[in-house]
Design a protein around this motif. Structure first.
Motif, PDB file in Angstrom:
ATOM      1  N   THR A  74      -5.908  37.399  43.612  1.00 39.13           N
ATOM      2  CA  THR A  74      -4.672  38.161  43.823  1.00 39.13           C
ATOM      3  C   THR A  74      -3.458  37.322  43.418  1.00 39.13           C
TER       4      THR A  74
ATOM      5  N   ARG B 187      -2.902  37.428  39.848  1.00 37.34           N
ATOM      6  CA  ARG B 187      -2.602  38.796  39.410  1.00 37.34           C
ATOM      7  C   ARG B 187      -3.770  39.445  38.658  1.00 37.34           C
TER       8      ARG B 187
ATOM      9  N   PRO C 222      -4.675  43.437  42.415  1.00 37.35           N
ATOM     10  CA  PRO C 222      -3.410  43.765  43.076  1.00 37.35           C
ATOM     11  C   PRO C 222      -3.440  43.444  44.569  1.00 37.35           C
ATOM     12  N   GLY C 223      -2.255  43.377  45.170  1.00 40.30           N
ATOM     13  CA  GLY C 223      -2.159  43.199  46.616  1.00 40.30           C
ATOM     14  C   GLY C 223      -2.129  41.742  47.035  1.00 40.30           C
TER      15      GLY C 223
ATOM     16  N   CYS D 264      -1.188  46.058  50.447  1.00 40.46           N
ATOM     17  CA  CYS D 264      -0.503  46.415  49.203  1.00 40.46           C
ATOM     18  C   CYS D 264       0.484  47.531  49.522  1.00 40.46           C
TER      19      CYS D 264
ATOM     20  N   THR E  78       0.375  51.288  45.160  1.00 37.90           N
ATOM     21  CA  THR E  78      -0.831  50.558  44.754  1.00 37.90           C
ATOM     22  C   THR E  78      -2.049  51.079  45.486  1.00 37.90           C
TER      23      THR E  78
ATOM     24  N   GLU F 274      -3.206  54.233  43.956  1.00 37.27           N
ATOM     25  CA  GLU F 274      -3.863  53.946  42.677  1.00 37.27           C
ATOM     26  C   GLU F 274      -5.285  53.429  42.907  1.00 37.27           C
TER      27      GLU F 274
ATOM     28  N   ASN G 221     -10.616  45.451  39.718  1.00 40.24           N
ATOM     29  CA  ASN G 221      -9.537  45.800  38.792  1.00 40.24           C
ATOM     30  C   ASN G 221      -9.861  47.156  38.170  1.00 40.24           C
TER      31      ASN G 221
END
Length: 231
Positions: free
Chosen positions: A93, A96, A99-100, A149, A153, A156, A185
């Motif tokens: 994370t 990157r 996410p989160g 997150c 996010t 998503e 991811n």
């Protein structure tokens, strides 16, 4: 299939992961020190648990700047399989690649015990040997496993089926958002999770449910490798 187990100053689950690969699928596996910059040999890169760089600043925050993590980012872009476990999830994370963020457990205590996980997505390379909705027993050992997150996010993650594991309803040990225990991811080749499948590859350890993660990776790679050979 060649596996790499990354080693940072403070890693303490690297040996567990190495032995899990040896014992569960018997494929070649190497320890790879954080100063290395060439991961071209490896088909799967494993980022282990522990306390990389003493968890100074934030868990995983310093490890993201190492030479080897620059190569992990490149490997992920190439579609290689990347699995981060516990501190490894935190590193992913911070880099990157996922996410989160992982926050302090809501009870502010280190939690170390078996947990029940629900397999939410069994279509990834890491979960194909599980049944969708299967409940598995995998241990945790963390103080900062509270996944967080923002709302956009989370939506998503839900819509793209990037939530790979959830803690079984009513058994969330850390306050993690939406009971999230592991995510991927968008491409599905990078997975991070707080529970430790490498500590669940023999019944003598209390569960062998983690073994299917490693057999899944191997079967996915073989399928991909065989298809490439045919072409």
């Amino acid at each position: 299939m060649n596996f790499a187990v990354l080693v940072f100053p403070g890693s303490n689950c690297d040996i567990d992961l190495y032995k899990a690969i040896e014992d569960s699928i018997g494929e070649p596996v190497d320890y790879v020190w954080h100063t290395e910059s060439d991961l071209s040999k490896y088909d799967c890169i494993l980022v282990p648990g522990g306390f990389s760089y003493g968890d100074y600043l934030r868990c995983g925050a310093i490890a993201q700047f190492t030479n080897v993590m620059k190569s992990v980012v490149k490997a992920a872009e190439e579609g290689k399989y990347i699995l981060g476990i516990c501190n490894g999830f935190q590193v992913l994370t911070e880099a990157r690649l996922l996410p989160g963020a992982l926050l302090r457990n809501n009870g502010m205590k280190f939690r170390c015990h078996q947990t029940a996980l629900k397999v939410e997505n069994n279509t990834t390379a890491f979960t194909r040997d599980y049944a969708e909705g299967e409940i598995i027993t995998i241990p945790i050992a963390h103080g900062e496993g509270n996944y967080y997150c923002d709302d956009a996010t989370l939506k998503e993650l839900q819509e793209n089926k990037q939530i790979v594991f959830r803690y079984e309803a009513g058994s969330n040990p850390n306050g993690s958002l939406d009971d999230i225990a592991g995510i991927s991811n968008k491409a599905g080749n990078v997975v991070g999770m707080m529970p430790h499948p490498e500590r669940a590859v023999h019944e003598i350890l209390g569960s062998a449910d983690g073994k299917k993660m490693f057999t899944s990776i191997l079967s996915a790679w073989r399928e991909k490798h065989d298809a490439a050979a045919i072409r």
